[in-house]
Design an enzyme around this catalytic site. Sequence first.
Site, PDB file in Angstrom:
ATOM      1  N   CYS A   1       0.843  -1.202   0.000  1.00  0.00           N
ATOM      2  CA  CYS A   1       0.000   0.000   0.000  1.00  0.00           C
ATOM      3  C   CYS A   1       0.878   1.252   0.000  1.00  0.00           C
ATOM      4  O   CYS A   1       1.987   1.257   0.521  1.00  0.00           O
ATOM      5  CB  CYS A   1      -0.911   0.002   1.229  1.00  0.00           C
ATOM      6  SG  CYS A   1      -2.087   1.389   1.233  1.00  0.00           S
TER       7      CYS A   1
ATOM      8  N   ASP B   1       0.373   3.771   1.704  1.00  0.00           N
ATOM      9  CA  ASP B   1       0.324   4.331   3.066  1.00  0.00           C
ATOM     10  C   ASP B   1       1.735   4.629   3.605  1.00  0.00           C
ATOM     11  O   ASP B   1       2.604   3.750   3.602  1.00  0.00           O
ATOM     12  CB  ASP B   1      -0.386   3.316   3.978  1.00  0.00           C
ATOM     13  CG  ASP B   1      -0.778   3.918   5.323  1.00  0.00           C
ATOM     14  OD1 ASP B   1       0.125   4.438   6.027  1.00  0.00           O
ATOM     15  OD2 ASP B   1      -1.967   3.874   5.680  1.00  0.00           O
TER      16      ASP B   1
ATOM     17  N   ARG C   1       2.835   4.830   6.414  1.00  0.00           N
ATOM     18  CA  ARG C   1       3.226   4.055   7.607  1.00  0.00           C
ATOM     19  C   ARG C   1       3.715   2.655   7.270  1.00  0.00           C
ATOM     20  O   ARG C   1       4.082   1.898   8.166  1.00  0.00           O
ATOM     21  CB  ARG C   1       2.036   3.968   8.578  1.00  0.00           C
ATOM     22  CG  ARG C   1       1.588   5.317   9.091  1.00  0.00           C
ATOM     23  CD  ARG C   1       0.226   5.239   9.743  1.00  0.00           C
ATOM     24  NE  ARG C   1      -0.819   4.896   8.775  1.00  0.00           N
ATOM     25  CZ  ARG C   1      -2.117   4.785   9.064  1.00  0.00           C
ATOM     26  NH1 ARG C   1      -2.527   4.971  10.303  1.00  0.00           N
ATOM     27  NH2 ARG C   1      -2.989   4.469   8.139  1.00  0.00           N
TER      28      ARG C   1
ATOM     29  N   HIS D   1      -2.177  -4.120   4.966  1.00  0.00           N
ATOM     30  CA  HIS D   1      -1.968  -3.676   6.355  1.00  0.00           C
ATOM     31  C   HIS D   1      -3.306  -3.399   7.024  1.00  0.00           C
ATOM     32  O   HIS D   1      -4.267  -2.985   6.360  1.00  0.00           O
ATOM     33  CB  HIS D   1      -1.051  -2.443   6.407  1.00  0.00           C
ATOM     34  CG  HIS D   1      -1.670  -1.196   5.828  1.00  0.00           C
ATOM     35  ND1 HIS D   1      -2.209  -0.194   6.605  1.00  0.00           N
ATOM     36  CD2 HIS D   1      -1.851  -0.798   4.540  1.00  0.00           C
ATOM     37  CE1 HIS D   1      -2.674   0.764   5.834  1.00  0.00           C
ATOM     38  NE2 HIS D   1      -2.465   0.426   4.568  1.00  0.00           N
TER      39      HIS D   1
ATOM     40  N   CYS E   1      -6.185  -0.065   6.888  1.00  0.00           N
ATOM     41  CA  CYS E   1      -5.919   0.563   5.581  1.00  0.00           C
ATOM     42  C   CYS E   1      -7.026   1.579   5.247  1.00  0.00           C
ATOM     43  O   CYS E   1      -8.216   1.245   5.250  1.00  0.00           O
ATOM     44  CB  CYS E   1      -5.842  -0.506   4.488  1.00  0.00           C
ATOM     45  SG  CYS E   1      -5.490   0.175   2.842  1.00  0.00           S
TER      46      CYS E   1
HETATM   47 CO    CO Z   1      -3.486   1.199   2.988  1.00  0.00          CO
END
Ligand code: CO
Length: 214
Positions: free
Chosen positions: A39, A41, A43, A95, A98
């Site tokens: 992803c 993302d 993080r 994750h 999400c």
């Molecule tokens: Co995500």
Amino acid sequence: MKTLLEKNKEWVQRVEQEQPGFFERLSQQHAPELLWIGCSDARVPANQIVGLLPGALFVHRNIANMVVHTDLNCLSVVHFAVDTLKVKYLIVCGHYGCGGVRASLEELRPGLVFHWLRHITDVREKHAELLSRAKDHEARVDLLCELNVAEQVRNLCRTSTLEDAWNSGSELTVYGLIYNIRDGLLQDLDLTVTGKGKCEAVYESFLERMRSKV
Ligand code: CO
């Protein structure tokens, strides 16, 4: 920007201190053994969470770590990784928590990304019965994150690149992992596929485990 450039210099010094000549050596070859599909993302930074330096991972990231059959970007990355770089391992890493998965579940329409997230909505609708059994909303988000990894592993295994590579005898292994942004730990979802025609049984037994767990 100034901070970024300073941080970059510090990082280069640190790496060179630990492994003198690291960048010079790395510039001579590009031979990662792993493809990482994760992803976007912030993080979930691929290299950092598995403690690997540049050179070890070939990476494709998009919102909600999807392998969409008409996404030329992802398909090109997969093809280049398998056909040219000859990676041995392919990882789909989702994750928990999400945002893309959550937006689909909450039927938000966050602008253009809504169209991309329709693919997650398809996953949600496919597994509506199982998702309805989750104990609360957060558990449902996390369950859909896991189911999404399973669907994307399946999509990856069904690409022409993977089918052709397996047909020609290449040893490629696909893994489905999930990362927990709450504690930094990765978990193997036991979605490991090692050859053509082996995906369906892995996928079905994953769903069976999910049904008995939820
Ligand atoms: Co995500």
